[in-house]
Design a protein around this motif. Structure first.
Motif, PDB file in Angstrom:
ATOM      1  N   GLU A  28     -12.282  -3.648 -10.102  1.00  0.00           N
ATOM      2  CA  GLU A  28     -13.374  -4.413  -9.520  1.00  0.00           C
ATOM      3  C   GLU A  28     -14.725  -4.074 -10.131  1.00  0.00           C
ATOM      4  O   GLU A  28     -15.489  -4.956 -10.515  1.00  0.00           O
ATOM      5  CB  GLU A  28     -13.428  -4.206  -8.001  1.00  0.00           C
ATOM      6  CG  GLU A  28     -14.376  -5.147  -7.281  1.00  0.00           C
ATOM      7  CD  GLU A  28     -14.029  -6.621  -7.443  1.00  0.00           C
ATOM      8  OE1 GLU A  28     -12.877  -6.921  -7.771  1.00  0.00           O
ATOM      9  OE2 GLU A  28     -14.912  -7.465  -7.252  1.00  0.00           O
ATOM     10  N   GLU A  29     -15.018  -2.786 -10.236  1.00  0.00           N
ATOM     11  CA  GLU A  29     -16.356  -2.426 -10.696  1.00  0.00           C
ATOM     12  C   GLU A  29     -16.403  -1.004 -11.233  1.00  0.00           C
ATOM     13  O   GLU A  29     -15.820  -0.089 -10.665  1.00  0.00           O
ATOM     14  CB  GLU A  29     -17.342  -2.560  -9.528  1.00  0.00           C
ATOM     15  CG  GLU A  29     -18.775  -2.773  -9.965  1.00  0.00           C
ATOM     16  CD  GLU A  29     -19.702  -3.113  -8.789  1.00  0.00           C
ATOM     17  OE1 GLU A  29     -20.917  -3.057  -8.992  1.00  0.00           O
ATOM     18  OE2 GLU A  29     -19.216  -3.417  -7.691  1.00  0.00           O
ATOM     19  N   PHE A  65     -16.107   4.359  -9.835  1.00  0.00           N
ATOM     20  CA  PHE A  65     -15.280   3.156  -9.785  1.00  0.00           C
ATOM     21  C   PHE A  65     -15.086   2.688  -8.343  1.00  0.00           C
ATOM     22  O   PHE A  65     -15.175   3.469  -7.401  1.00  0.00           O
ATOM     23  CB  PHE A  65     -13.886   3.428 -10.372  1.00  0.00           C
ATOM     24  CG  PHE A  65     -13.872   3.589 -11.848  1.00  0.00           C
ATOM     25  CD1 PHE A  65     -13.874   2.487 -12.688  1.00  0.00           C
ATOM     26  CD2 PHE A  65     -13.835   4.851 -12.428  1.00  0.00           C
ATOM     27  CE1 PHE A  65     -13.841   2.632 -14.061  1.00  0.00           C
ATOM     28  CE2 PHE A  65     -13.808   5.013 -13.806  1.00  0.00           C
ATOM     29  CZ  PHE A  65     -13.808   3.904 -14.636  1.00  0.00           C
ATOM     30  N   ARG A  66     -14.750   1.417  -8.233  1.00  0.00           N
ATOM     31  CA  ARG A  66     -14.476   0.798  -6.946  1.00  0.00           C
ATOM     32  C   ARG A  66     -13.497  -0.334  -7.224  1.00  0.00           C
ATOM     33  O   ARG A  66     -13.712  -1.120  -8.154  1.00  0.00           O
ATOM     34  CB  ARG A  66     -15.780   0.218  -6.410  1.00  0.00           C
ATOM     35  CG  ARG A  66     -15.803  -0.260  -4.993  1.00  0.00           C
ATOM     36  CD  ARG A  66     -17.230  -0.691  -4.627  1.00  0.00           C
ATOM     37  NE  ARG A  66     -17.619  -1.913  -5.294  1.00  0.00           N
ATOM     38  CZ  ARG A  66     -17.260  -3.138  -4.904  1.00  0.00           C
ATOM     39  NH1 ARG A  66     -16.504  -3.296  -3.840  1.00  0.00           N
ATOM     40  NH2 ARG A  66     -17.655  -4.203  -5.564  1.00  0.00           N
ATOM     41  N   GLY A  67     -12.429  -0.411  -6.476  1.00  0.00           N
ATOM     42  CA  GLY A  67     -11.501  -1.524  -6.677  1.00  0.00           C
ATOM     43  C   GLY A  67     -10.069  -1.185  -6.320  1.00  0.00           C
ATOM     44  O   GLY A  67      -9.776  -0.086  -5.831  1.00  0.00           O
ATOM     45  N   ASN A  68      -9.200  -2.145  -6.596  1.00  0.00           N
ATOM     46  CA  ASN A  68      -7.800  -2.005  -6.198  1.00  0.00           C
ATOM     47  C   ASN A  68      -7.009  -1.059  -7.094  1.00  0.00           C
ATOM     48  O   ASN A  68      -5.871  -0.741  -6.795  1.00  0.00           O
ATOM     49  CB  ASN A  68      -7.123  -3.376  -6.199  1.00  0.00           C
ATOM     50  CG  ASN A  68      -7.658  -4.265  -5.105  1.00  0.00           C
ATOM     51  OD1 ASN A  68      -7.646  -3.881  -3.933  1.00  0.00           O
ATOM     52  ND2 ASN A  68      -8.173  -5.432  -5.468  1.00  0.00           N
ATOM     53  N   TRP A  74       0.828  -1.202   0.000  1.00  0.00           N
ATOM     54  CA  TRP A  74       0.000   0.000   0.000  1.00  0.00           C
ATOM     55  C   TRP A  74       0.874   1.268   0.000  1.00  0.00           C
ATOM     56  O   TRP A  74       0.382   2.381  -0.082  1.00  0.00           O
ATOM     57  CB  TRP A  74      -0.932  -0.039   1.225  1.00  0.00           C
ATOM     58  CG  TRP A  74      -1.994   0.999   1.255  1.00  0.00           C
ATOM     59  CD1 TRP A  74      -2.032   2.117   2.052  1.00  0.00           C
ATOM     60  CD2 TRP A  74      -3.195   1.057   0.466  1.00  0.00           C
ATOM     61  NE1 TRP A  74      -3.167   2.845   1.806  1.00  0.00           N
ATOM     62  CE2 TRP A  74      -3.903   2.223   0.841  1.00  0.00           C
ATOM     63  CE3 TRP A  74      -3.728   0.230  -0.532  1.00  0.00           C
ATOM     64  CZ2 TRP A  74      -5.121   2.578   0.254  1.00  0.00           C
ATOM     65  CZ3 TRP A  74      -4.942   0.586  -1.111  1.00  0.00           C
ATOM     66  CH2 TRP A  74      -5.612   1.746  -0.709  1.00  0.00           C
ATOM     67  N   LEU A 107      -8.979  -6.077 -14.347  1.00  0.00           N
ATOM     68  CA  LEU A 107      -8.772  -6.277 -12.910  1.00  0.00           C
ATOM     69  C   LEU A 107      -9.319  -5.128 -12.062  1.00  0.00           C
ATOM     70  O   LEU A 107      -9.068  -5.071 -10.860  1.00  0.00           O
ATOM     71  CB  LEU A 107      -7.292  -6.523 -12.611  1.00  0.00           C
ATOM     72  CG  LEU A 107      -6.657  -7.680 -13.389  1.00  0.00           C
ATOM     73  CD1 LEU A 107      -5.236  -7.902 -12.944  1.00  0.00           C
ATOM     74  CD2 LEU A 107      -7.467  -8.956 -13.258  1.00  0.00           C
ATOM     75  N   VAL A 123      -7.734   2.047  -7.870  1.00  0.00           N
ATOM     76  CA  VAL A 123      -8.191   3.409  -7.585  1.00  0.00           C
ATOM     77  C   VAL A 123      -7.155   4.003  -6.625  1.00  0.00           C
ATOM     78  O   VAL A 123      -6.686   3.319  -5.716  1.00  0.00           O
ATOM     79  CB  VAL A 123      -9.591   3.378  -6.933  1.00  0.00           C
ATOM     80  CG1 VAL A 123      -9.973   4.752  -6.400  1.00  0.00           C
ATOM     81  CG2 VAL A 123     -10.641   2.874  -7.917  1.00  0.00           C
ATOM     82  N   MET A 124      -6.785   5.255  -6.849  1.00  0.00           N
ATOM     83  CA  MET A 124      -5.733   5.925  -6.055  1.00  0.00           C
ATOM     84  C   MET A 124      -5.923   5.794  -4.537  1.00  0.00           C
ATOM     85  O   MET A 124      -7.019   5.528  -4.056  1.00  0.00           O
ATOM     86  CB  MET A 124      -5.722   7.411  -6.397  1.00  0.00           C
ATOM     87  CG  MET A 124      -7.018   8.114  -5.987  1.00  0.00           C
ATOM     88  SD  MET A 124      -6.891   9.918  -6.069  1.00  0.00           S
ATOM     89  CE  MET A 124      -8.588  10.358  -5.592  1.00  0.00           C
ATOM     90  N   LYS A 125      -4.837   6.056  -3.796  1.00  0.00           N
ATOM     91  CA  LYS A 125      -4.923   6.159  -2.334  1.00  0.00           C
ATOM     92  C   LYS A 125      -5.721   7.400  -1.952  1.00  0.00           C
ATOM     93  O   LYS A 125      -6.407   7.413  -0.938  1.00  0.00           O
ATOM     94  CB  LYS A 125      -3.516   6.338  -1.739  1.00  0.00           C
ATOM     95  CG  LYS A 125      -2.627   5.130  -1.830  1.00  0.00           C
ATOM     96  CD  LYS A 125      -1.232   5.400  -1.244  1.00  0.00           C
ATOM     97  CE  LYS A 125      -1.256   5.331   0.274  1.00  0.00           C
ATOM     98  NZ  LYS A 125       0.076   5.004   0.849  1.00  0.00           N
ATOM     99  N   ARG A 134       0.623  -1.909  -5.100  1.00  0.00           N
ATOM    100  CA  ARG A 134      -0.380  -2.941  -5.380  1.00  0.00           C
ATOM    101  C   ARG A 134      -1.196  -2.591  -6.632  1.00  0.00           C
ATOM    102  O   ARG A 134      -1.384  -3.411  -7.524  1.00  0.00           O
ATOM    103  CB  ARG A 134      -1.300  -3.060  -4.162  1.00  0.00           C
ATOM    104  CG  ARG A 134      -2.490  -4.002  -4.301  1.00  0.00           C
ATOM    105  CD  ARG A 134      -3.292  -3.951  -2.982  1.00  0.00           C
ATOM    106  NE  ARG A 134      -4.589  -4.596  -3.045  1.00  0.00           N
ATOM    107  CZ  ARG A 134      -4.843  -5.834  -2.579  1.00  0.00           C
ATOM    108  NH1 ARG A 134      -3.874  -6.534  -2.056  1.00  0.00           N
ATOM    109  NH2 ARG A 134      -6.050  -6.344  -2.636  1.00  0.00           N
ATOM    110  N   TYR A 164       0.917  -2.737  -9.857  1.00  0.00           N
ATOM    111  CA  TYR A 164       1.115  -4.151 -10.220  1.00  0.00           C
ATOM    112  C   TYR A 164      -0.131  -4.668 -10.935  1.00  0.00           C
ATOM    113  O   TYR A 164      -0.056  -5.270 -12.015  1.00  0.00           O
ATOM    114  CB  TYR A 164       1.359  -4.924  -8.931  1.00  0.00           C
ATOM    115  CG  TYR A 164       1.607  -6.405  -9.054  1.00  0.00           C
ATOM    116  CD1 TYR A 164       2.904  -6.901  -9.056  1.00  0.00           C
ATOM    117  CD2 TYR A 164       0.561  -7.317  -9.101  1.00  0.00           C
ATOM    118  CE1 TYR A 164       3.150  -8.270  -9.114  1.00  0.00           C
ATOM    119  CE2 TYR A 164       0.794  -8.684  -9.165  1.00  0.00           C
ATOM    120  CZ  TYR A 164       2.094  -9.152  -9.180  1.00  0.00           C
ATOM    121  OH  TYR A 164       2.320 -10.500  -9.244  1.00  0.00           O
ATOM    122  N   LEU A 165      -1.290  -4.410 -10.339  1.00  0.00           N
ATOM    123  CA  LEU A 165      -2.524  -4.964 -10.884  1.00  0.00           C
ATOM    124  C   LEU A 165      -2.915  -4.311 -12.206  1.00  0.00           C
ATOM    125  O   LEU A 165      -3.387  -4.990 -13.119  1.00  0.00           O
ATOM    126  CB  LEU A 165      -3.654  -4.839  -9.858  1.00  0.00           C
ATOM    127  CG  LEU A 165      -3.477  -5.713  -8.604  1.00  0.00           C
ATOM    128  CD1 LEU A 165      -4.527  -5.381  -7.555  1.00  0.00           C
ATOM    129  CD2 LEU A 165      -3.538  -7.203  -8.963  1.00  0.00           C
TER     130      LEU A 165
END
Lengths: 546, 546
Positions: free
Chosen positions: B371-372, B396-399, B185, B369, B401-403, B208, B211-212
């Motif tokens: 999520e939504e 958007f929602r998912g991994n 993170w 990758l 998306v920025m910190k 993370r 990478y994704l």
């Protein structure tokens, strides 16, 4: 520490920017993006991604109805039929752990697994009703709930209890609301390793690793959404190397296969224009054998992954002649299936066939998303030199290594000694960094104080054009302690003699490594394509003493 | 809770089975698996993966020498040259955060970024020496350390200070020991969004997510290791949509490009057999324009990603004629670049061209990758119906998306309201679940109480065969409040009149939506391919009042 805070201040995880990594996300997306594309085909039945997703949701709803929830074990004893594919999603959808049981196990082994895993529910195919009934008698405490999957293609066998898979699914909502695991480190699957002695160990894997190895398969094999995948590899073996999840990630099509049958495989390869399949060397060998009697050659491109400590050169060669593109991988249940791949370098294509097949027969390099594979001295944990000679133990490190062995602290601790997962497989590293297995630790033959790699001997024996498969084990010897003995399966119609084959070996290797005895016949292979040397050694000592 | 413990007992994370997800793992593997393959090519210089990895390690060693460590900001102001590629690995190797600055910014904006990001070190190309010198005068407190990257291809410009990139690298070890971040993170990059008003916001992304999304690019585009990627997209734009990391993951080749020049692009496409490139519509348009004057057509397959709210149909059409395979994506700096993709369904290929181009011009579905993605009523957060009419906001929602925004708690909180990342882009959802942008929230034209989508009007204007590009903004009107006005860039040689174009519009849309005024001329485009409507509105009101 102020510096750290700078980029972390009020920049915490929240519902918008963090979700658990889980292969369940793949099927949710496939259900909308590839809604009308074929997801699963079995005989004359085709399910689209929309339908398959609906069925997985229905299965999850069934499980919830039986109060199955986070951390419960759901076991399955199924061939590669649609229900087996669906279990890979429906079971984790309720947070439960999928335990796939090898369908060739006996009642005792199955009972051990039921008890050890505390199986709460079992999905079973009626083909295995007899052995399961026997196993259930050995279950301590509450027996698992049984759901029968009736396969009209099989038709025989009797159901156990009153629950039938399709009947239960039919009354459940296709839009059942499930949730991703709260923690991606939650267990997704459990798989018992066969083990040569003692009780099997339960390998626990997690959602994060399953997600990553599913991706790793895509990278390793350059998979696109038009993949048509034939299920020659049992899904009970390391969850089909994570391919059920890979296929959802790309929207590819699964062709189910109840039984590994060469004629049927050839039929399906043509009928569905199968593009990809996986298997142990024996599967590829069967395909090559059966190709000879097929009326027409296969015109389209077919790619296969071949796994095995030492894939026989003859298999690689025959598949190359057939026009199949084979890639060699290696891994264990503990690494979610493939964990190394023999990446083909650009210039290999132009090498002479013999050299090319040798290069391609190595275990290779780390699988794309596996962090690291290495060969270390098992005592000092120092890497062996890249000399192709010094033997060490293959070890892995990364996100695609199991959580550990279920209820087995000692074995878990031993497996992770020194921050590496110890495979028990011995190997050398070549100058190009590629790994080549020399042996299983326990399969080394110690002859007159010299270590002989049983795989090295097998490799030579298998170079004989009339040898289909060879397995070399230690035979006790008064003078040398141990000497190599070879179990050899010959090609159809071969009349090769023991003497001629031993001579061939002595011409091609150090004399002390050549087998002193040859036992001709069919070599028993486990359903996961492994040769049980333990059994061969027993057979041999029975022969010797008999 | 006993059940949970069952699968978590003594099955904790350890050094063997858990590492942080970081794109740094990709280059470490590429350096060994693809050691001798070309990683980065710039003019007549080629670096292999072994060499590029060595240079990244050397850069990390340089940074460590300057005491740059975890959580420090390293800014770069570089064109798409090898040093820019290397910074994407060398900077995070020491735990620092890579801040890529748009090379077209003025001194004030650059100074704001230096101050806000607390830049400790700057890698700069001498082309920008003048503007950087001015910016440095505005820096509060300690000035950043400056390292000059001298590019012999450019040759002009003067260095600032005494440090030169190649000279520093040359004396560092190629095997510098770096470590993965302790926490995936941790921030990997910082990127300032242009923003139409007020100060830019600093988007913080993490290892993370990088990478994704690097993986997501592979899935979305079916990338294999033989990819040759041309850098038409600036790496300072959302870290080149994560493609520096994607290329390391697959072992693909980067072709650097200092300046987006159509002739040079055509030359490189042929010379290196470029297979992939990305860009805003204007880049593709330039390539199509220049294709006409090329002596030979491009024979090999070229694939492009095109990003833009509404890619002009004419561009899609001309690229199709050229034989290029374009795929439409959409995203924001906050989503690491592409976050949706217009996945082509199997049956689209047979549709009439007009329909096909319309289908392909939509924003589509979630990136593999991510999520939504969804379109919600921004007030109630209820999804809009899939009717192609009801407008909502894309979220958007998912991994991936920025910190959040650096040192901007209010903006971060607002962006993540209700557990979704709010894009500010308005869209409808078609019956097939595909999203189509209608407008930026702030670009809606409100005319006589009716909302008019500026993008919808642009889309119609751009259908006129002589229109190359159009931008529609609100013009104040005494009677209606606002009416649409169109800035229009015509094809070479066109003599289309304002009246004829307005007539064309009225024939093709509701009359109240047709532009009431046309301003012909070249439309200014930002380097990231966006049209700054803010500037156009200012220009328009100056014209009106003047």
């Amino acid at each position: 520490m102020t510096e750290l805070c700078f980029f972390n201040q009020v920049l915490e995880k929240n519902a918008a920017n963090h979700v658990s990594l889980s292969p369940l996300s793949f099927i949710k997306r496939a259900a909308t993006v590839y809604a009308d594309r074929a997801a699963v085909i079995y005989e004359d039945k085709t399910y689209t991604w929309h339908q398959t997703y609906g069925r997985c949701c229905q299965l999850a709803s069934v499980l919830k109805g039986f109060s199955i929830s986070r951390g419960d074990t759901v076991s399955v004893m199924l061939p590669n039929i649609p229900a087996m594919y669906e279990a890979h999603f429906g079971v984790p959808m309720v947070g439960a752990v999928l335990n796939t049981i090898n369908t060739r196990l006996d009642a005792e082994a199955i009972a051990f697994i039921f008890n050890h895993s505390r199986t709460r529910l079992l999905l079973m195919d009626s083909e295995y009703a007899d052995v399961i009934e026997k196993a259930l008698l050995l279950v301590e405490g509450t027996k698992p709930i049984i759901i029968n999957v009736s396969d009209p293609i099989y038709g025989q066998g009797k159901p156990i209890g009153d629950f039938e898979y399709e009947a239960l699914l039919a009354i459940q909502p296709e839009n059942f609301k499930w949730e991703l695991p709260v923690d991606e480190w939650d267990a997704i699957a459990l798989g018992y390793t066969s083990g040569t002695t003692g009780n099997p160990k339960g390998v626990v894997t997690h959602h994060r690793g399953a997600y990553l190895n599913a991706m790793s398969n895509v990278l390793s094999w350059n998979l696109a959404s038009n993949v048509v995948y034939l299920w020659t590899l049992p899904m009970f073996h390391c969850n089909g190397w994570c391919f059920p999840w890979t296929l959802a990630a790309i929207g590819g099509t699964s062709i189910c296969l109840r039984r590994v049958d060469a004629e049927q495989i050839h039929h399906l390869l043509r009928k569905h224009h199968v593009s990809h399949y996986c298997g142990a060397p024996i599967v590829h060998s069967m395909i090559a054998d059966a190709a000879i009697t097929q009326p027409t050659p296969i015109e389209h491109k077919v790619s296969g992954l071949i796994a095995g400590a030492a894939p026989p050169t003859s298999v690689l060669e025959r598949m190359e002649r057939l026009g199949f593109e084979l890639t060699h991988v290696y891994g264990l249940t503990e690494t979610y299936g493939p964990a190394t791949v023999c990446v083909k370098q650009d210039d290999w294509a132009e090498r002479p066939q013999k050299e090319r097949l040798e290069l391609n027969g190595r275990q290779g390099v780390s699988y794309p998303l596996q962090e690291e594979v290495t060969v270390l001295d098992p005592d000092t944990l120092i890497p062996v030199p890249f000399d192709g000679k010094t033997i060490g133990e293959i070890m892995f490190r990364g996100n695609i290594v199991m959580k550990g062995y279920l209820r087995n602290e000692a074995a878990t601790k031993e497996a992770f000694e020194g921050g590496w997962f110890h495979t028990g497989d011995l190997a050398v590293v070549h100058a190009d960094g590629y790994i080549k297995i020399t042996d299983r630790s326990k399969d080394v033959i110690i002859s007159g104080g010299e270590n002989i790699s049983s795989l090295e001997v097998e490799d030579i024996v298998q170079r004989h054009p009339e040898v289909e498969l060879a397995a070399v084990v230690a035979m006790s010897d008064e003078k040398w302690g141990e000497v190599p003995a070879a179990f050899v399966q010959l090609s159809l119609g071969s009349e090769l003699s023991e003497e001629a084959l031993i001579d061939f070996c002595r011409e091609n290797m150090s004399h002390f490594k050549a087998p002193k005895k040859i036992i001709f016949g069919s070599i028993p292979i486990t359903l996961t394509g492994k040769i049980q040397k333990f059994g061969l050694r027993q057979l041999l000592s029975a022969k010797e003493s008999g």
